[in-house]
Scaffold this motif. Structure first.
Motif, short mmCIF file in Angstrom:
data_model
loop_
_atom_site.label_atom_id
_atom_site.label_comp_id
_atom_site.label_asym_id
_atom_site.label_seq_id
_atom_site.Cartn_x
_atom_site.Cartn_y
_atom_site.Cartn_z
N SER A 13 94.36 74.82 85.57
CA SER A 13 94.79 74.52 86.93
C SER A 13 94.41 73.10 87.33
CB SER A 13 94.22 75.55 87.91
OG SER A 13 92.99 76.07 87.49
N GLN A 17 97.08 70.28 88.53
CA GLN A 17 96.94 70.05 89.96
C GLN A 17 97.82 68.91 90.48
OE1 GLN A 17 92.83 69.48 90.90
NE2 GLN A 17 92.82 71.34 92.08
N VAL A 91 92.29 75.93 92.55
CA VAL A 91 93.28 74.84 92.58
C VAL A 91 93.23 74.08 93.91
CG1 VAL A 91 95.75 74.35 92.62
CG2 VAL A 91 94.81 75.89 90.88
#
Lengths: 254, 254
Positions: A13, A17, A91
Motif C-alpha cells: 500500500s 500510495q 494507506v
C-alpha cells in the motif's frame, strides 16, 4: 501495477500510495466509515455489493478503488472487515492516529472540537487556542482554551501532527506562520483566503461555500436533464442518453 | 465537443453541463472566487496563467476546465473577467442566487449563518430554525431563530431553494423528511449519517472528518516520497519519477 507483488501488505500500500487518485482517496475514507460501523457490529466478512450499497457507490467502482490497496478479498466470499479497515487506515496514514491542535475558538472551532466524528476516527483534539481574553480559560468539551501566545511552547510539548485554523480571515496567515514556525507540517484551514506556506507543509483548505456551489450545480444539471427528458418524451423521441448521470450515482463526499 | 457550436453561450453551457467532471466543477467554484475578487478590483482581462496561479492549479488544467464552458477567451489576450464569471455562475446554477434555510442553531449552524462567504457568493440565509426553547427567539447575525414546528409554513412563505441541516445525528433524518415534505429539493447535510430522500431530491453530505483524512493521506504520501528520495539520493540512483505529484499541484478544494 503490473509488477509482481511480493512485498507484504503494508509495503504494497505504501508503494502504491502515490498513484491513488484523489477521488479514490475520498471514497476510501467513506468505505472506512462503513467498515468501522461493521466492525462495531462484530460483522466479520462483507461482500463488495454490501459495502458498495452502504457507501453509496457502484460495486464496480468499489472494486476498482480497493484494487489500489493491493490484493485483498476472496472471490465469492468477500472482504475481511478488520483487515480491510486496517489496510485503508494504513494507506490513509491513520494507523498511529493524529494529535490535533485548533486555533480559533469561535462557533466553527467549537463545533469542530465537539464533533464526535473526529475522535471516533482517530483524531484527538489536544489543544485549543484563541487570542480573546474573554474566551481564554473557558472550557470547550473538556478542553481549556489557551492563549495563542503560548502556541509555540504548547506545540513543542503537545507534539500535534495536525493543526486546524478557524480564525477570522484577517488573522489566518499570521496563525499559519506561527504554526509553521513551531514545526507543524499539516494544516487544515477554514479561511476563505489561500494561505502561503513552505512546500514541505501540507495546507488543505475547506471552503464551505464550494459545497453549496456543488449542490447548486447538481441541482441545475438534473433540472436541465429532467426538462430535456420531458421535451424528448413530448416529441416522442426516445434517443439513448449515454452521458447522463443521476444525482444518486454521484459520490457524496468530495 | 466536436460538434459545431451555434447555440448562444448560455445554451452551450447548459448543453455541456452534464458532461462536466465533478473535480472540474469544484475547480470552477475556485475560479469563480478568484474572478469575483478580480471583478471587485475592476480588473477587466485576466490571462490563463494569472488565473491559474491565483487559483493554485496548473494553467493546462485550467484551460481544459474552461473548455467545458464552450468557447471563451481570446488567444494571446486572455479572458474577460465579467463574462467568464457570469458564464461559470450560469453553469453552476448560481445566476439567480439561492435562498437558504438552516435547521439547527448550534455552534456549526451559527458558524455557517455568520459565514461571509455564503452571502458574497449569492447564498442568502433567509430562515434559521431550532427546537430548543432557550434558543428560539434569539438572534444570530440579525436572523431570529424560529421554532422548527413552523418549518413547513415558513418554507411555503420563504420559498428557499436550499436547506442546510446542522442538527445532531439522531435528529437529522427527521428534519430531512420534514424538509422534503415541505417541498425542498436541495439539501446540504453536515450529519455523519447518510440521509434517505426521494431520488428527485439532491442531498449532499459534508463530512468534516474526511477532510482530515485526506490531509492525513497527503502527508503520509509525501513523507513516503521524501523518504524514497532520500534513499535514492543516498544510493546515487536518480531515476525519473513520473507518477509523483506534489502537494502544491493538488487542488485544495474537494
Amino acid at each position: 501495477m503490473t509488477e509482481q507483488q511480493e512485498t507484504p501488505p503494508t509495503g504494497v500500500s505504501k508503494a502504491l500510495q502515490k498513484d491513488i487518485p484523489q477521488a479514490t482517496v475520498a471514497r476510501l475514507a467513506t468505505y472506512l466509515r462503513v467498515l468501522a460501523v461493521l466492525a462495531d457490529e462484530a460483522v466479520a466478512i462483507v461482500s463488495s455489493e454490501e459495502l458498495a450499497v452502504a457507501a453509496g457507490v457502484g460495486s464496480a467502482k468499489l472494486r476498482k478503488d480497493l484494487s489500489f490497496l493491493g490484493p485483498n478479498g476472496v472471490r465469492g466470499v468477500g472482504y475481511d472487515v478488520i483487515k480491510l479497515r486496517d489496510r485503508i487506515e494504513d494507506v490513509l496514514g491513520l494507523s498511529e492516529g493524529h494529535r490535533v491542535v485548533l486555533v480559533g475558538a469561535g462557533h466553527l472551532g467549537r463545533a469542530l472540537v465537539g464533533y464526535g466524528g473526529f475522535r471516533r476516527r482517530g483524531f484527538a483534539m489536544v489543544g485549543l487556542f484563541d487570542n480573546d481574553p474573554a474566551v481564554i480559560g473557558t472550557s470547550v468539551t473538556g478542553l481549556i482554551v489557551r492563549d495563542v501566545a503560548e502556541l509555540t511552547d504548547a506545540v513543542a510539548a503537545l507534539e500535534p501532527t495536525i493543526a486546524v485554523i478557524t480564525v477570522p480571515d484577517a488573522a489566518a496567515q499570521g496563525v499559519c506562520d506561527l504554526l509553521v514556525a513551531a514545526g507543524l507540517q499539516c494544516v487544515l484551514s477554514f479561511s476563505a483566503l489561500a494561505l502561503e506556506a513552505p512546500a514541505t507543509v501540507e495546507v488543505r483548505r475547506v471552503d464551505l461555500a464550494v459545497e453549496m456551489q456543488l449542490l447548486s450545480f447538481e441541482r441545475a444539471r438534473n433540472a436541465e436533464s429532467a426538462a430535456e427528458e420531458a421535451m424528448s418524451a413530448a416529441a416522442g423521441a426516445l434517443l439513448p442518453r449515454v452521458s447522463m448521470t443521476t444525482s444518486k450515482g454521484a459520490v457524496v463526499q468530495p
